[in-house]
Scaffold this active site. Structure first.
Site, PDB file in Angstrom:
ATOM      1  N   HIS A  70      33.957  46.070  46.607  1.00 33.76           N
ATOM      2  CA  HIS A  70      33.276  46.405  45.294  1.00 33.76           C
ATOM      3  C   HIS A  70      32.275  45.387  45.072  1.00 33.76           C
ATOM      4  O   HIS A  70      32.685  44.379  44.567  1.00 33.76           O
ATOM      5  CB  HIS A  70      34.105  46.703  44.056  1.00 33.76           C
ATOM      6  CG  HIS A  70      33.118  47.454  43.057  1.00 33.76           C
ATOM      7  ND1 HIS A  70      33.950  47.498  41.648  1.00 33.76           N
ATOM      8  CD2 HIS A  70      32.187  48.147  42.806  1.00 33.76           C
ATOM      9  CE1 HIS A  70      32.680  47.859  41.042  1.00 33.76           C
ATOM     10  NE2 HIS A  70      31.770  48.542  41.652  1.00 33.76           N
TER      11      HIS A  70
ATOM     12  N   PRO B 124      21.260  46.026  39.248  1.00 33.85           N
ATOM     13  CA  PRO B 124      20.078  45.890  40.125  1.00 33.85           C
ATOM     14  C   PRO B 124      19.364  44.620  40.045  1.00 33.85           C
ATOM     15  O   PRO B 124      18.554  44.027  40.786  1.00 33.85           O
ATOM     16  CB  PRO B 124      19.295  46.815  39.666  1.00 33.85           C
ATOM     17  CG  PRO B 124      20.129  48.092  39.090  1.00 33.85           C
ATOM     18  CD  PRO B 124      21.224  47.170  38.484  1.00 33.85           C
TER      19      PRO B 124
ATOM     20  N   ASP C 249      31.892  50.418  47.689  1.00 36.03           N
ATOM     21  CA  ASP C 249      30.582  50.526  46.773  1.00 36.03           C
ATOM     22  C   ASP C 249      30.049  49.535  46.950  1.00 36.03           C
ATOM     23  O   ASP C 249      30.331  48.383  46.231  1.00 36.03           O
ATOM     24  CB  ASP C 249      31.188  50.722  45.349  1.00 36.03           C
ATOM     25  CG  ASP C 249      29.939  51.051  44.365  1.00 36.03           C
ATOM     26  OD1 ASP C 249      29.089  50.914  44.643  1.00 36.03           O
ATOM     27  OD2 ASP C 249      30.397  51.405  43.107  1.00 36.03           O
TER      28      ASP C 249
ATOM     29  N   ASN D  29      26.696  49.132  45.855  1.00 37.60           N
ATOM     30  CA  ASN D  29      25.766  49.292  44.854  1.00 37.60           C
ATOM     31  C   ASN D  29      24.255  48.826  45.357  1.00 37.60           C
ATOM     32  O   ASN D  29      23.565  48.059  44.616  1.00 37.60           O
ATOM     33  CB  ASN D  29      26.266  48.220  43.568  1.00 37.60           C
ATOM     34  CG  ASN D  29      27.228  48.953  42.706  1.00 37.60           C
ATOM     35  OD1 ASN D  29      26.810  49.801  42.205  1.00 37.60           O
ATOM     36  ND2 ASN D  29      28.218  48.552  42.501  1.00 37.60           N
TER      37      ASN D  29
ATOM     38  N   ASN E  19      26.043  58.140  44.618  1.00 35.80           N
ATOM     39  CA  ASN E  19      26.036  57.977  42.846  1.00 35.80           C
ATOM     40  C   ASN E  19      25.113  59.048  42.133  1.00 35.80           C
ATOM     41  O   ASN E  19      23.870  59.156  42.529  1.00 35.80           O
ATOM     42  CB  ASN E  19      25.627  56.519  42.632  1.00 35.80           C
ATOM     43  CG  ASN E  19      25.975  56.185  41.234  1.00 35.80           C
ATOM     44  OD1 ASN E  19      24.799  56.297  40.739  1.00 35.80           O
ATOM     45  ND2 ASN E  19      26.957  55.841  40.673  1.00 35.80           N
TER      46      ASN E  19
ATOM     47  N   PHE F 289      20.323  58.090  37.357  1.00 37.26           N
ATOM     48  CA  PHE F 289      20.298  57.304  38.591  1.00 37.26           C
ATOM     49  C   PHE F 289      20.940  58.455  39.814  1.00 37.26           C
ATOM     50  O   PHE F 289      21.938  58.760  39.575  1.00 37.26           O
ATOM     51  CB  PHE F 289      20.987  56.074  38.771  1.00 37.26           C
ATOM     52  CG  PHE F 289      20.770  55.416  40.136  1.00 37.26           C
ATOM     53  CD1 PHE F 289      19.691  54.832  40.754  1.00 37.26           C
ATOM     54  CD2 PHE F 289      21.963  55.722  41.217  1.00 37.26           C
ATOM     55  CE1 PHE F 289      19.611  54.499  42.177  1.00 37.26           C
ATOM     56  CE2 PHE F 289      21.925  55.175  42.317  1.00 37.26           C
ATOM     57  CZ  PHE F 289      20.654  54.672  42.856  1.00 37.26           C
TER      58      PHE F 289
END
Length: 209
Positions: free
Chosen positions: A51, A56, A100, A102, A162, A167
């Site tokens: 993870h 961002p 994940d 991201n 996601n 988003f």
């Protein structure tokens, strides 16, 4: 268990940089890795799950965390594989890395994972300093591909992993080592009719991204 803050402290070049303490050390992201062995034929595979930091605005932190993840996994392949001096880490044991991340497909993290290398001047570092990572760049020895990168030109098949009101995008991946593994099939995403009637995920039918 791979704790990225502990991994950072193991590197002398990172311990000397102010950005590590201000931006990396206050994140509690981790990964786990395990060696699976087939009971009958002894076939083994290294599986990891990670993870990566979500924000961002911290694309540099994501890159550093993923670089440390790959360094730790390289160490584990060397530790858990038969000792052959002429063998590269990428050839020693099949590897699957889930998580994940991201990070969208046009991010530095995706470029690094899929190409095995990223330039020290990449914009995702945001001019922060992270020892050798931002002096000579980052690389890993594994030939990785996203399991869902089966579309034209290696495009990701899913429109999103996601889905929230603010988003929708692909930020979760299953990476596999192409030298020993191949994709037989992948699971499809939720049907469009269902998506139109939900605010986002998780929900009662999809408990995760």
């Amino acid at each position: 268990m791979i704790v990225f803050t502990q991994s950072a402290l193991k590197r002398e070049d990172l311990k000397k940089t102010e950005d590590v303490f201000n931006r990396v050390m206050n994140r509690d992201n981790i990964a786990v890795a395990c060696l699976l062995r087939h009971k009958q034929d002894g076939y083994r595979v290294l599986v990891a799950n990670a993870h990566i930091h979500w924000d961002p605005a911290f694309s540099d932190v994501k890159l550093v965390q993923v670089a440390m993840l790959m360094e730790e996994l390289e160490e584990l392949t060397n530790k858990w594989s038969p000792k052959r001096k002429d063998e590269k880490s990428s050839d020693k044991i099949p590897i699957v890395i889930c998580g994940d991340f991201n990070s969208v497909p046009d991010s530095g993290v995706y470029e690094y994972m899929s190409k095995g290398v990223i330039n020290s001047s990449h914009s995702d570092f945001q001019s922060h300093r992270y020892g050798k990572f931002t002096e000579v760049g980052m690389s890993h020895p594994f030939n990785l591909r996203s399991a869902y990168a089966q579309g034209p030109g290696g495009k990701e098949l899913l429109p999103f992993t996601n889905y929230t009101p603010g988003f929708q995008g692909v930020i979760d991946y299953i990476w596999y080592g192409t030298s020993a593994l191949s994709v037989e099939a992948v699971m499809d995403g939720p049907e469009s009719d269902y998506i139109e009637n939900v605010v986002g995920f998780p929900d009662p039918h999809f408990p995760s991204e």
